[in-house]
Design an enzyme around this catalytic site. Structure first.
Site, PDB file in Angstrom:
ATOM      1  N   TYR A 153      55.361  40.620  46.126  1.00 30.13           N
ATOM      2  CA  TYR A 153      56.293  39.507  45.951  1.00 30.13           C
ATOM      3  C   TYR A 153      55.591  38.325  45.296  1.00 30.13           C
ATOM      4  O   TYR A 153      56.115  37.716  44.354  1.00 30.13           O
ATOM      5  CB  TYR A 153      56.865  39.103  47.306  1.00 30.13           C
ATOM      6  CG  TYR A 153      57.795  37.916  47.239  1.00 30.13           C
ATOM      7  CD1 TYR A 153      59.106  38.051  46.791  1.00 30.13           C
ATOM      8  CD2 TYR A 153      57.366  36.647  47.622  1.00 30.13           C
ATOM      9  CE1 TYR A 153      59.960  36.961  46.719  1.00 30.13           C
ATOM     10  CE2 TYR A 153      58.207  35.555  47.558  1.00 30.13           C
ATOM     11  CZ  TYR A 153      59.505  35.714  47.108  1.00 30.13           C
ATOM     12  OH  TYR A 153      60.339  34.622  47.037  1.00 30.13           O
ATOM     13  N   LYS A 157      56.551  36.542  41.713  1.00 33.13           N
ATOM     14  CA  LYS A 157      56.909  35.134  41.577  1.00 33.13           C
ATOM     15  C   LYS A 157      55.961  34.408  40.625  1.00 33.13           C
ATOM     16  O   LYS A 157      56.370  33.471  39.929  1.00 33.13           O
ATOM     17  CB  LYS A 157      56.938  34.472  42.942  1.00 33.13           C
ATOM     18  CG  LYS A 157      58.045  34.985  43.862  1.00 33.13           C
ATOM     19  CD  LYS A 157      59.430  34.545  43.411  1.00 33.13           C
ATOM     20  CE  LYS A 157      60.218  35.562  42.629  1.00 33.13           C
ATOM     21  NZ  LYS A 157      61.569  35.063  42.246  1.00 33.13           N
TER      22      LYS A 157
END
Length: 260
Positions: A153, A157
């Site tokens: 993740y 990002k």
């Protein structure tokens, strides 16, 4: 009045931003991954002009959303909000053989950016976790690394910020910025998140519509309407071009050299 498309806007921060925009008199197009979620979105915000339907886990679904967007004429701003979180306990592979987290969080905003008629403004949602992301591009699909949902993740990002800055560099006539909404108690953030949920969508709306000189910039990274520190690798032309090349190879669609 501006016309704004928000991906992943059936609930959470996307729907919150949509409500703020409608309250301010703007025209909003929502996006849902399937018809059931589209019905939910229409019920939640009947003032929305339309709801685009497409599953952003697949390249076919991404293309469908782009086609639907282009059929509705040019948008003034697009908020790339759709994302999946960091709680996947194992690597999930999409129908295209890609990491689920990468496909939704990175490849979808890339392909939509490449295919949809460029708006005046592009807004990409990132996370404070991006600062712990790895800018290496040699294993974007997590095929050789042991799976770590939080790291995957964070990487995704970081790549969202890279994408925003790459578009700002390639398309100087488009305002392209990224932001972190804070750790807010959404479905993704969890009930224990400490930040103020009411502020979570304000910066998206500000970057998409405000005439404030602080908002009419490009290549910026923001938190609660204030510039803040982004991972230094996001400003590297080498990293930016590497990501664009990787996404172009996966999709068969290069980012146009200039906004038209």
């Amino acid at each position: 009045m501006a016309r704004i498309l928000i991906t992943g806007s059936t609930d959470g921060l996307g729907l919150m931003a949509a409500r703020l925009l409608v309250h301010d008199g703007h025209g909003v197009t929502l996006h849902a991954r399937n018809e059931t979620r589209a019905d939910d979105a229409r019920e939640a915000l009947p003032e929305a002009e339309a709801v685009l339907v497409g599953d952003l886990t697949t390249i076919e679904g991404m293309r469908s959303v782009a086609d639907q967007a282009n059929e509705r004429d040019r948008y003034d701003a697009i908020i790339h909000n759709a994302a999946v979180g960091y709680r996947e306990p194992s690597r999930i592979e999409t129908a295209d053989g890609l990491s689920h987290v990468f496909a939704v969080n990175v490849l979808a905003p890339y392909l939509l950016t490449a295919l949809i008629t460029p708006p005046d403004r592009l807004v990409y949602l990132s996370s404070g976790m991006h600062r712990g992301g790895d800018p290496k591009l040699d294993d974007l699909q997590w095929r050789t690394r042991n799976w770590d949902g939080s790291r995957a993740y964070a990487d995704s990002k970081l790549l969202d910020v890279v994408l925003a800055f790459a578009v700002a560099r390639r398309w100087p006539d488009v305002l392209s910025n990224a932001l972190e909404p804070g750790w807010v108690p959404t479905k993704m953030g969890g009930p224990g998140a400490p930040d103020d949920l009411s502020l979570g969508a304000v910066t998206q709306v500000w970057l998409a519509t405000s005439q404030d000189p602080a908002a009419t910039v490009t290549g910026g990274y923001f938190h609660h309407q204030e510039p803040c520190f982004a991972h230094p690798a996001a400003r590297s032309p080498e990293v930016q071009d590497g990501l664009l090349d990787a996404c172009a190879e996966l999709t068969g669609v290069p980012l146009p050299s200039h906004a038209t």
